[in-house]
Design an enzyme around this catalytic site. Structure first.
Site, PDB file in Angstrom:
ATOM      1  N   SER A  61       6.658  14.914 -46.666  1.00 46.29           N
ATOM      2  CA  SER A  61       7.921  15.282 -46.014  1.00 46.29           C
ATOM      3  C   SER A  61       7.860  16.599 -45.248  1.00 46.29           C
ATOM      4  O   SER A  61       8.789  16.907 -44.493  1.00 46.29           O
ATOM      5  CB  SER A  61       9.062  15.328 -47.031  1.00 46.29           C
ATOM      6  OG  SER A  61       9.454  14.021 -47.381  1.00 46.29           O
ATOM      7  N   LYS A  64       8.467  16.191 -41.617  1.00 44.13           N
ATOM      8  CA  LYS A  64       9.811  16.077 -41.034  1.00 44.13           C
ATOM      9  C   LYS A  64      10.175  17.235 -40.100  1.00 44.13           C
ATOM     10  O   LYS A  64      10.727  17.001 -39.025  1.00 44.13           O
ATOM     11  CB  LYS A  64      10.860  15.918 -42.136  1.00 44.13           C
ATOM     12  CG  LYS A  64      10.832  14.552 -42.836  1.00 44.13           C
ATOM     13  CD  LYS A  64      11.896  14.472 -43.908  1.00 44.13           C
ATOM     14  CE  LYS A  64      12.006  13.056 -44.479  1.00 44.13           C
ATOM     15  NZ  LYS A  64      10.830  12.687 -45.297  1.00 44.13           N
ATOM     16  N   TYR A 171      19.113  11.771 -48.179  1.00 45.62           N
ATOM     17  CA  TYR A 171      17.711  11.946 -47.777  1.00 45.62           C
ATOM     18  C   TYR A 171      17.056  10.590 -47.622  1.00 45.62           C
ATOM     19  O   TYR A 171      16.888   9.856 -48.594  1.00 45.62           O
ATOM     20  CB  TYR A 171      16.990  12.777 -48.823  1.00 45.62           C
ATOM     21  CG  TYR A 171      15.689  13.367 -48.346  1.00 45.62           C
ATOM     22  CD1 TYR A 171      15.649  14.147 -47.195  1.00 45.62           C
ATOM     23  CD2 TYR A 171      14.519  13.153 -49.041  1.00 45.62           C
ATOM     24  CE1 TYR A 171      14.457  14.703 -46.759  1.00 45.62           C
ATOM     25  CE2 TYR A 171      13.324  13.704 -48.630  1.00 45.62           C
ATOM     26  CZ  TYR A 171      13.294  14.481 -47.479  1.00 45.62           C
ATOM     27  OH  TYR A 171      12.112  15.025 -47.046  1.00 45.62           O
TER      28      TYR A 171
END
Length: 387
Positions: A61, A64, A171
């Site tokens: 992540s 991101k 999320y």
């Protein structure tokens, strides 16, 4: 400025000597230079080679923020607008319905009250949630056979919405859709766009979508019932149907620090401008109104602990990062930006105090107490070193 790094060394040594993790790479920088770089321990429980500074990690992540700033670059260039509905660029997004619940094993679906925007993708207020933190999405995937986003299949993008866009924070695969927006608007595959926009200009030569230097790849780990670490086979799928900007990258601590130093430098590093200073300022703004980041209960404790990243402090989301709303005594200031990856890779950058840090591990569960204590000890020692 002369800094005292003994406390930083001690925090990392303690983490490894107590057998909490096999190895760690950590770095810290201010606006002028990297002032701390260290690797400790080994490459893994199955690899006793010393951990090198340039060890390659699965950053999941932590992809991101990079994917989000790719979209921000298009906004800066006038090719994209934050409040454009996603479906105007990617018509398939209009097919996503809100999952209200179930009638037995039949999902109850309805049309969303509004269409999600680019801003809502960038702030995780689009309505999309991962199965890891949504029991109803986990059940939906199980009942329908909808593939998980982890598969790298194009079909896996079609998660239902958990709530109407803009009404909550969740999320999920928003950044994966955002990466597809970048591809559509720029006319370039996302891996090519990221390489040209960011990796090559900043010299992030080890940040890649396909890891070929396997000898430098750190072992991933999980814990058995006793808490002991064991090797784990987990990484983004190779050669997927699409590169999901929610999880697709491999990187190193030195590479990721260059990304953060660029942001500390208001868009510039070593004379290379990536973003304008006013764009970086916009990145740090609150883009979710009165919506707050809530605690999230994990549906898979093997993969992740419950998520309350910085309780009562990281309540807002800018463009690509969670934003502190308050100072943390002895640590980062209000306005700091941060995020992490599922294997406990962590980073922050603090525009107020002018400091950034990365600490890379490779173990689950995410946000386990052991990893979070290592992270806190490291950050406190960084700020105590001479700021």
């Amino acid at each position: 400025m002369v800094r005292s790094i003994a406390a930083i060394d001690a925090a990392l040594d303690r983490a490894v000597s107590d057998n909490n993790v096999p190895g760690i790479v950590a770095m810290a920088a201010d606006r002028d230079k990297v002032f701390y770089t260290r690797a400790v321990g080994t490459m893994g429980v199955d690899n006793d080679a010393p951990m090198p500074i340039d060890a390659i990690h699965r950053i999941f992540s932590m992809t991101k923020p990079i994917g989000t700033l790719a979209a921000v670059k298009l906004i800066e260039d006038g090719m994209l607008e934050l409040d454009t509905p996603v479906s105007e660029i990617l018509p398939d997004f209009a097919e996503l319905l809100v999952l209200e619940g179930f009638d037995g094993d039949t999902p109850i679906m309805r049309a969303p009250a509004s269409q999600a925007t680019i801003r809502q993708l960038a702030t995780h207020t689009s309505g999309l949630e991962f199965e890891t933190w949504s029991a109803k999405i986990a059940r939906y995937l199980e009942i329908t056979g909808q593939p998980s986003i982890r598969t790298g299949l194009l079909e896996s993008l079609k998660y239902p919405l958990s709530f109407d866009p803009g009404t909550s924070w969740g999320y999920g695969p928003s950044t994966d859709w955002l990466g597809r927006v970048v591809e559509k608007v720029s006319g370039k595959p996302i891996d090519v766009f990221c390489r040209e926009f960011l990796f090559e200009p900043l010299g992030m030569n080890d940040t890649v979508f396909e890891c070929v230097q396997r000898s430098r790849l750190v072992t991933a780990h999980s814990r058995d019932k006793t808490g002991a670490l064991m090797a784990l086979d987990i990484e983004p799928p190779p050669n997927p149907e699409f590169y999901g900007m929610g999880r697709a990258l491999f990187s190193t601590a030195p590479d990721y620090m260059r990304f953060l130093q660029m942001l500390l430098g208001k868009g510039t590093l070593d004379g290379v401008r990536i973003l304008k200073p006013e764009t970086v300022a916009v990145v740090c703004e609150n883009h979710m109104g009165n919506v707050e980041i809530p605690p999230m209960n994990s549906t898979d404790q093997f993969l992740s602990a419950d998520l309350d990243f910085l309780p009562g402090i990281a309540k807002r989301w800018g463009l690509g990062f969670a934003s502190n709303t308050e100072d943390i005594p002895g640590m980062r200031a209000a306005g700091s930006q941060s995020w992490a990856g599922i294997l406990n890779t962590h980073m922050w950058w603090d525009p107020t105090k002018g400091v950034a840090g990365v600490i890379f591990m490779q173990n689950i569960p995410f946000l386990e107490d052991t990893a979070m204590q290592i992270y806190r000890d490291f950050e406190r020692a960084v700020y105590a070193s001479g700021l």
